[in-house]
Design a protein around this motif. Structure first.
Motif, PDB file in Angstrom:
ATOM      1  N   ARG A 133      -3.707   8.252  -1.447  1.00 34.07           N
ATOM      2  CA  ARG A 133      -4.701   7.321  -0.886  1.00 34.07           C
ATOM      3  C   ARG A 133      -3.927   6.296  -0.050  1.00 34.07           C
ATOM      4  O   ARG A 133      -3.456   5.295  -0.585  1.00 34.07           O
ATOM      5  CB  ARG A 133      -5.483   6.636  -2.007  1.00 34.07           C
ATOM      6  CG  ARG A 133      -6.370   7.595  -2.808  1.00 34.07           C
ATOM      7  CD  ARG A 133      -7.214   6.828  -3.813  1.00 34.07           C
ATOM      8  NE  ARG A 133      -6.482   6.506  -5.014  1.00 34.07           N
ATOM      9  CZ  ARG A 133      -6.710   5.444  -5.782  1.00 34.07           C
ATOM     10  NH1 ARG A 133      -7.641   4.566  -5.431  1.00 34.07           N
ATOM     11  NH2 ARG A 133      -6.029   5.230  -6.884  1.00 34.07           N
ATOM     12  N   PRO A 134      -3.757   6.541   1.248  1.00 37.38           N
ATOM     13  CA  PRO A 134      -2.845   5.737   2.064  1.00 37.38           C
ATOM     14  C   PRO A 134      -3.107   4.239   2.019  1.00 37.38           C
ATOM     15  O   PRO A 134      -2.172   3.445   2.091  1.00 37.38           O
ATOM     16  CB  PRO A 134      -3.064   6.290   3.483  1.00 37.38           C
ATOM     17  CG  PRO A 134      -3.508   7.698   3.269  1.00 37.38           C
ATOM     18  CD  PRO A 134      -4.352   7.661   2.027  1.00 37.38           C
ATOM     19  N   GLY A 135      -4.361   3.805   1.900  1.00 39.15           N
ATOM     20  CA  GLY A 135      -4.677   2.385   1.923  1.00 39.15           C
ATOM     21  C   GLY A 135      -4.642   1.709   0.563  1.00 39.15           C
ATOM     22  O   GLY A 135      -4.801   0.489   0.475  1.00 39.15           O
ATOM     23  N   THR A 141       0.839  -1.194   0.000  1.00 41.33           N
ATOM     24  CA  THR A 141       0.000   0.000   0.000  1.00 41.33           C
ATOM     25  C   THR A 141       0.880   1.253   0.000  1.00 41.33           C
ATOM     26  O   THR A 141       2.098   1.189   0.208  1.00 41.33           O
ATOM     27  CB  THR A 141      -0.907   0.040   1.240  1.00 41.33           C
ATOM     28  OG1 THR A 141      -0.082   0.193   2.412  1.00 41.33           O
ATOM     29  CG2 THR A 141      -1.756  -1.209   1.353  1.00 41.33           C
ATOM     30  N   ALA A 178       0.814   3.570   2.287  1.00 40.50           N
ATOM     31  CA  ALA A 178       1.340   3.734   3.647  1.00 40.50           C
ATOM     32  C   ALA A 178       2.520   2.814   3.907  1.00 40.50           C
ATOM     33  O   ALA A 178       3.509   3.211   4.534  1.00 40.50           O
ATOM     34  CB  ALA A 178       0.224   3.473   4.655  1.00 40.50           C
ATOM     35  N   THR A 203       0.524   8.427   7.315  1.00 41.20           N
ATOM     36  CA  THR A 203       0.709   8.816   5.914  1.00 41.20           C
ATOM     37  C   THR A 203      -0.216   9.962   5.537  1.00 41.20           C
ATOM     38  O   THR A 203       0.189  10.902   4.838  1.00 41.20           O
ATOM     39  CB  THR A 203       0.463   7.603   4.999  1.00 41.20           C
ATOM     40  OG1 THR A 203       1.387   6.562   5.326  1.00 41.20           O
ATOM     41  CG2 THR A 203       0.627   7.980   3.530  1.00 41.20           C
ATOM     42  N   GLU A 252      -1.507   4.224   7.989  1.00 38.23           N
ATOM     43  CA  GLU A 252      -2.310   5.031   7.068  1.00 38.23           C
ATOM     44  C   GLU A 252      -2.596   6.407   7.643  1.00 38.23           C
ATOM     45  O   GLU A 252      -2.593   7.414   6.920  1.00 38.23           O
ATOM     46  CB  GLU A 252      -3.601   4.292   6.726  1.00 38.23           C
ATOM     47  CG  GLU A 252      -3.362   3.082   5.820  1.00 38.23           C
ATOM     48  CD  GLU A 252      -4.580   2.205   5.662  1.00 38.23           C
ATOM     49  OE1 GLU A 252      -5.701   2.691   5.949  1.00 38.23           O
ATOM     50  OE2 GLU A 252      -4.433   1.037   5.252  1.00 38.23           O
ATOM     51  N   ALA A 261      -2.029  -1.368  10.297  1.00 41.06           N
ATOM     52  CA  ALA A 261      -2.241  -0.703   9.014  1.00 41.06           C
ATOM     53  C   ALA A 261      -2.930   0.641   9.223  1.00 41.06           C
ATOM     54  O   ALA A 261      -2.606   1.632   8.545  1.00 41.06           O
ATOM     55  CB  ALA A 261      -3.082  -1.594   8.103  1.00 41.06           C
ATOM     56  N   GLN A 262      -3.866   0.683  10.191  1.00 41.73           N
ATOM     57  CA  GLN A 262      -4.591   1.932  10.443  1.00 41.73           C
ATOM     58  C   GLN A 262      -3.651   3.037  10.930  1.00 41.73           C
ATOM     59  O   GLN A 262      -3.772   4.198  10.533  1.00 41.73           O
ATOM     60  CB  GLN A 262      -5.709   1.695  11.475  1.00 41.73           C
ATOM     61  CG  GLN A 262      -6.872   0.870  10.962  1.00 41.73           C
ATOM     62  CD  GLN A 262      -6.554  -0.630  10.924  1.00 41.73           C
ATOM     63  OE1 GLN A 262      -5.516  -1.070  11.430  1.00 41.73           O
ATOM     64  NE2 GLN A 262      -7.456  -1.407  10.320  1.00 41.73           N
TER      65      GLN A 262
END
Length: 524
Positions: free
Chosen positions: A145-147, A108, A110, A133, A130, A126-127
């Motif tokens: 779009r970080p994800g 991704t 991020a 980022t 993101e 991941a959250q």
């Protein structure tokens, strides 16, 4: 110049951040750099200009530890340095955004931003990555779009991730290779503000670009390379675009009126040679990228496609060249529906394609220059005799294509990735033009080229148009579209907002369409 932070004023006696002295680098049969001196001062944006193949990338690869110089020395903050690896250069505060992306496609945004970064939290979700980022993107005014996975992003979006990844690490010397090639004017202005803020703290930027107006706007000083040697370093205030172009190529550049047809040029056909009828198509992520698109391309015309990066241009070029399947609608070649869409069928029907990502979509980077040059003609003589591949014939054809593209190649067996970006672009363009007797789909054909090479590339396209081929020219350079196109279609969020006759439009009108505002009435 653009809006700036307070300029940095170095104390008396402060050494340059970077000094390159007598740098030389040689490859078989090629002088990449010879006796190059360069000084980059704290608080300055130093532009580096030169034709494709002039030695800019090699010089920066030496500074960043990718190549080792054959002669000369690197001095950072007054101290001699030797960078055996890129990691050593990064540790010394030197970061680079390369012209060809260095992102991990399966990760991704991020994950790419945080990969290999000492400030990445351990065991972060991941959250969290993101969110970090998104905060960085806001700080540096670079929308992301970080994800999203890198493989699902447009070229323009990937470029913004590259810039953000290096800016986030706050290198003291930041090298940017064509950083605005896929940014809109508004995005470029935001980037410029971030760069000025960056150097206001005593950092420095080496800014490589072929856009002379951009260089004049953002830089403090300019150095020019030609044939691997430095020919000038000047204060930007003392320069103009014509002077810089002449320094780069060693002669005056005369830009012809590209819309003027040559005597005996083929007329624009009454019936289209390639058409889309209410076509929809998905992107790689499975969401609809093109919505109800109808286009007609006529022989002997240039149909320009305008739009901000990421609005469906990649998917449109791939649909038009048979590389992407459609969901709804029809594709017609010479008025006949295409039953099975694939790139081979389109190539066999005389449709060539210069893709936006020349290295990964237009070339096989690890294969030889010969293989890449002739790959569209494998089934034909002189490359093949029946089912038998003829290496000698392939090499002869590759040399012919390289000569037509004005690309000097010391060894046709070396991987095509070793060529400069501009030489790769010219080679792909000439290869595709050989098969494009009906239509050429040209996606950003001048991206990354210097002023002389751009003029040559556009002349190739005009010659093909005059020979009777239809051209679809996808570009973010509005002046380029206005200078070449007979008609201009504007793409916004995967839809055609309007198609205008070039004789009856202007940049402001096209700008409104690019922003999603439909025409009040049909113009063409």
């Amino acid at each position: 110049m653009t809006e700036t932070a307070t300029p940095f004023s170095a104390p008396a006696g402060t050494p340059p951040l970077v000094q390159l002295k007598g740098i030389a680098k040689y490859f078989p049969g090629v002088i990449a750099n010879e006796n190059v001196d360069l000084e980059v001062l704290p608080g300055e944006i130093h532009a580096l200009l030169g034709e494709n193949g002039a030695g800019k990338s090699t010089l920066m690869n030496i500074l960043t530890g990718i190549y080792q110089p054959d002669a000369g020395e690197i001095i950072i903050d007054g101290y001699a340095k030797h960078f055996a690896t890129p990691l050593q250069a990064i540790a010394a505060g030197i970061g680079m955004v390369h012209q060809h992306f260095k992102l991990v496609q399966a990760f991704t945004v991020a994950e790419n931003i945080h990969l290999g970064w000492s400030e990445t939290p351990r065991r972060a979700s991941a959250q969290v990555l993101e969110a970090r980022t998104a905060s960085l993107a806001e700080k540096f005014n670079l929308q992301t779009r970080p994800g999203a996975r890198i493989s699902d992003l447009s070229t323009g979006e990937q470029q913004r991730v590259e810039i953000l990844r290096v800016l986030a690490r706050q290198a003291r010397v930041l090298i940017l290779d064509e950083p605005t090639a896929v940014l809109t004017p508004a995005e470029a202005r935001e980037l410029f503000r971030a760069l000025r803020e960056f150097v206001s703290h005593g950092n420095a930027i080496i800014f490589i670009s072929h856009k002379l107006d951009e260089v004049m706007e953002i830089s403090d000083r300019i150095s020019v390379l030609r044939g691997g040697r430095k020919v000038a370093t000047e204060r930007t205030a003392d320069c103009n675009a014509r002077m810089l172009a002449k320094l780069m190529v060693g002669r005056d550049i005369v830009l012809a009126d590209m819309r003027q047809r040559a005597a005996g040029a083929a007329p624009i056909s009454a019936k289209p040679v390639l058409s889309l009828e209410s076509v929809s198509a998905q992107n790689d992520a499975g969401t609809e990228a093109l919505h109800d698109v109808s286009l007609a391309v006529h022989a002997g015309e240039i149909l320009g496609i305008a739009g901000v990066a990421g609005n469906g241009q990649r998917e449109l070029s791939q649909v038009l060249s048979g590389m992407r399947q459609i969901g709804n609608g029809r594709i017609l070649i010479d008025g006949r529906p295409v039953e099975h869409s694939n790139a081979a069928v389109f190539a066999d029907n005389g449709i060539g394609h210069i893709p936006e990502d020349r290295l990964h979509s237009g070339l096989a980077p690890a294969l030889s220059i010969t293989v890449n040059a002739v790959m569209r003609e494998y089934k034909k003589s002189p490359v093949s005799a029946g089912a038998v591949y003829r290496p000698g014939g392939a090499t002869a054809l590759a040399k012919e294509i390289a000569a037509a593209a004005d690309v000097t190649i010391p060894d046709f067996n070396m991987p095509v990735r070793n060529l400069s970006g501009g030489n790769q672009q010219r080679l792909v363009a000439r290869r595709e033009m050989r098969i494009a007797n009906k239509v050429l789909i040209a996606a950003y054909p001048s991206r990354g080229l210097d002023v002389g090479a751009i003029n040559t590339m556009l002349r190739y396209i005009v010659e093909l148009r005059d020979a009777g081929a239809g051209i679809v020219l996808i570009s973010e350079e509005l002046e380029e579209l206005l200078n070449l196109s007979d008609r201009i279609a504007v793409l916004y969020e995967g839809r055609i907002m309007g198609i205008v006759d070039n004789d009856r439009t202007d940049i402001d009108q096209i700008g409104l369409l690019m922003g999603g505002r439909a025409l009040a009435r049909e113009v063409a």
